[in-house]
Scaffold this motif. Structure first.
Motif, PDB file in Angstrom:
ATOM      1  N   GLY A  36      41.282  48.908  31.093  1.00 31.35           N
ATOM      2  CA  GLY A  36      42.019  49.848  31.939  1.00 31.35           C
ATOM      3  C   GLY A  36      42.012  49.430  33.394  1.00 31.35           C
ATOM      4  O   GLY A  36      43.021  49.528  34.092  1.00 31.35           O
ATOM      5  N   ALA A  37      40.868  48.934  33.870  1.00 39.46           N
ATOM      6  CA  ALA A  37      40.779  48.476  35.252  1.00 39.46           C
ATOM      7  C   ALA A  37      41.657  47.243  35.477  1.00 39.46           C
ATOM      8  O   ALA A  37      42.309  47.115  36.518  1.00 39.46           O
ATOM      9  N   ALA A  38      41.689  46.333  34.494  1.00 40.67           N
ATOM     10  CA  ALA A  38      42.506  45.128  34.632  1.00 40.67           C
ATOM     11  C   ALA A  38      43.999  45.464  34.636  1.00 40.67           C
ATOM     12  O   ALA A  38      44.761  44.916  35.435  1.00 40.67           O
ATOM     13  N   VAL A  39      44.412  46.371  33.766  1.00 34.99           N
ATOM     14  CA  VAL A  39      45.824  46.758  33.714  1.00 34.99           C
ATOM     15  C   VAL A  39      46.240  47.455  35.005  1.00 34.99           C
ATOM     16  O   VAL A  39      47.300  47.171  35.572  1.00 34.99           O
ATOM     17  N   ALA A  40      45.401  48.361  35.489  1.00 35.22           N
ATOM     18  CA  ALA A  40      45.723  49.064  36.729  1.00 35.22           C
ATOM     19  C   ALA A  40      45.719  48.103  37.921  1.00 35.22           C
ATOM     20  O   ALA A  40      46.560  48.220  38.817  1.00 35.22           O
ATOM     21  N   GLY A  41      44.804  47.153  37.946  1.00 32.02           N
ATOM     22  CA  GLY A  41      44.773  46.173  39.021  1.00 32.02           C
ATOM     23  C   GLY A  41      45.993  45.281  39.008  1.00 32.02           C
ATOM     24  O   GLY A  41      46.541  44.924  40.062  1.00 32.02           O
ATOM     25  N   GLN A  42      46.448  44.912  37.807  1.00 29.74           N
ATOM     26  CA  GLN A  42      47.654  44.096  37.687  1.00 29.74           C
ATOM     27  C   GLN A  42      48.870  44.886  38.151  1.00 29.74           C
ATOM     28  O   GLN A  42      49.725  44.359  38.853  1.00 29.74           O
ATOM     29  N   ALA A  43      48.924  46.167  37.785  1.00 39.92           N
ATOM     30  CA  ALA A  43      50.066  46.995  38.165  1.00 39.92           C
ATOM     31  C   ALA A  43      50.141  47.214  39.669  1.00 39.92           C
ATOM     32  O   ALA A  43      51.226  47.268  40.241  1.00 39.92           O
ATOM     33  N   SER A  44      48.980  47.315  40.326  1.00 42.19           N
ATOM     34  CA  SER A  44      48.980  47.554  41.768  1.00 42.19           C
ATOM     35  C   SER A  44      49.045  46.262  42.579  1.00 42.19           C
ATOM     36  O   SER A  44      49.234  46.311  43.782  1.00 42.19           O
ATOM     37  N   GLY A  45      48.871  45.121  41.922  1.00 42.60           N
ATOM     38  CA  GLY A  45      48.921  43.846  42.617  1.00 42.60           C
ATOM     39  C   GLY A  45      47.598  43.407  43.211  1.00 42.60           C
ATOM     40  O   GLY A  45      47.534  42.416  43.927  1.00 42.60           O
ATOM     41  N   GLU A  46      46.521  44.135  42.920  1.00 43.91           N
ATOM     42  CA  GLU A  46      45.209  43.767  43.451  1.00 43.91           C
ATOM     43  C   GLU A  46      44.553  42.645  42.651  1.00 43.91           C
ATOM     44  O   GLU A  46      43.732  41.904  43.176  1.00 43.91           O
ATOM     45  N   ILE A  47      44.903  42.538  41.371  1.00 42.71           N
ATOM     46  CA  ILE A  47      44.338  41.524  40.483  1.00 42.71           C
ATOM     47  C   ILE A  47      45.496  40.754  39.868  1.00 42.71           C
ATOM     48  O   ILE A  47      46.493  41.341  39.462  1.00 42.71           O
ATOM     49  N   ASP A  48      45.364  39.422  39.779  1.00 39.30           N
ATOM     50  CA  ASP A  48      46.386  38.596  39.143  1.00 39.30           C
ATOM     51  C   ASP A  48      45.857  38.127  37.792  1.00 39.30           C
ATOM     52  O   ASP A  48      45.183  37.106  37.689  1.00 39.30           O
ATOM     53  N   VAL A  49      46.133  38.902  36.747  1.00 35.64           N
ATOM     54  CA  VAL A  49      45.624  38.601  35.415  1.00 35.64           C
ATOM     55  C   VAL A  49      46.281  37.342  34.861  1.00 35.64           C
ATOM     56  O   VAL A  49      45.652  36.580  34.137  1.00 35.64           O
ATOM     57  N   THR A  50      47.527  37.084  35.211  1.00 30.82           N
ATOM     58  CA  THR A  50      48.212  35.910  34.683  1.00 30.82           C
ATOM     59  C   THR A  50      47.541  34.622  35.141  1.00 30.82           C
ATOM     60  O   THR A  50      47.506  33.648  34.397  1.00 30.82           O
ATOM     61  N   ALA A  51      46.993  34.604  36.343  1.00 31.65           N
ATOM     62  CA  ALA A  51      46.303  33.411  36.828  1.00 31.65           C
ATOM     63  C   ALA A  51      45.020  33.168  36.037  1.00 31.65           C
ATOM     64  O   ALA A  51      44.656  32.027  35.758  1.00 31.65           O
ATOM     65  N   VAL A  52      44.359  34.240  35.656  1.00 30.21           N
ATOM     66  CA  VAL A  52      43.128  34.103  34.869  1.00 30.21           C
ATOM     67  C   VAL A  52      43.456  33.629  33.463  1.00 30.21           C
ATOM     68  O   VAL A  52      42.787  32.744  32.922  1.00 30.21           O
ATOM     69  N   LEU A  53      44.489  34.184  32.854  1.00 32.50           N
ATOM     70  CA  LEU A  53      44.853  33.813  31.493  1.00 32.50           C
ATOM     71  C   LEU A  53      45.460  32.418  31.416  1.00 32.50           C
ATOM     72  O   LEU A  53      45.319  31.741  30.396  1.00 32.50           O
ATOM     73  N   ARG A  54      46.136  32.005  32.475  1.00 33.29           N
ATOM     74  CA  ARG A  54      46.787  30.704  32.489  1.00 33.29           C
ATOM     75  C   ARG A  54      45.776  29.564  32.562  1.00 33.29           C
ATOM     76  O   ARG A  54      45.946  28.521  31.971  1.00 33.29           O
ATOM     77  N   GLY A  55      44.693  29.768  33.290  1.00 35.82           N
ATOM     78  CA  GLY A  55      43.695  28.724  33.452  1.00 35.82           C
ATOM     79  C   GLY A  55      44.072  27.770  34.568  1.00 35.82           C
ATOM     80  O   GLY A  55      45.042  27.974  35.305  1.00 35.82           O
ATOM     81  N   ARG A  56      43.302  26.736  34.665  1.00 37.50           N
ATOM     82  CA  ARG A  56      43.575  25.749  35.722  1.00 37.50           C
ATOM     83  C   ARG A  56      44.528  24.671  35.231  1.00 37.50           C
ATOM     84  O   ARG A  56      44.459  24.261  34.086  1.00 37.50           O
ATOM     85  N   ASP A  57      45.406  24.246  36.107  1.00 42.65           N
ATOM     86  CA  ASP A  57      46.273  23.113  35.779  1.00 42.65           C
ATOM     87  C   ASP A  57      45.499  21.830  36.016  1.00 42.65           C
ATOM     88  O   ASP A  57      44.905  21.626  37.061  1.00 42.65           O
ATOM     89  N   ARG A  58      45.499  20.980  35.017  1.00 42.06           N
ATOM     90  CA  ARG A  58      44.792  19.701  35.171  1.00 42.06           C
ATOM     91  C   ARG A  58      45.762  18.651  35.697  1.00 42.06           C
ATOM     92  O   ARG A  58      46.853  18.486  35.178  1.00 42.06           O
TER      93      ARG A  58
END
Length: 59
Positions: A36-58
């Motif tokens: 719930g905190a992650a979804v709300a953070g993504q919706a408000s723009g405080e957390i970028d969940v896509t960057a975490v799920l995407r991982g690092r580009d090698r």
């Protein structure tokens, strides 16, 4: 209260409602609170969940 806090409370309440108590009920409530905190953070723009799920580009 900001949206992350509201999302955390909403997730915790859903976890308590879904679980019947005990240790596993506590674990479910904490996990749903984090979701719930992650979804709300993504919706408000405080957390970028896509960057975490995407991982690092090698390179």
């Amino acid at each position: 209260m900001n949206t992350v806090t509201i999302g955390l409370f909403a997730g915790l309440l859903l976890g308590v409602a879904a679980a019947a108590g005990g240790f596993w009920g506590f674990v479910v409530a904490v996990l749903l609170g984090l979701v719930g905190a992650a979804v709300a953070g993504q919706a408000s723009g405080e957390i970028d969940v896509t960057a975490v799920l995407r991982g690092r580009d090698r390179e």
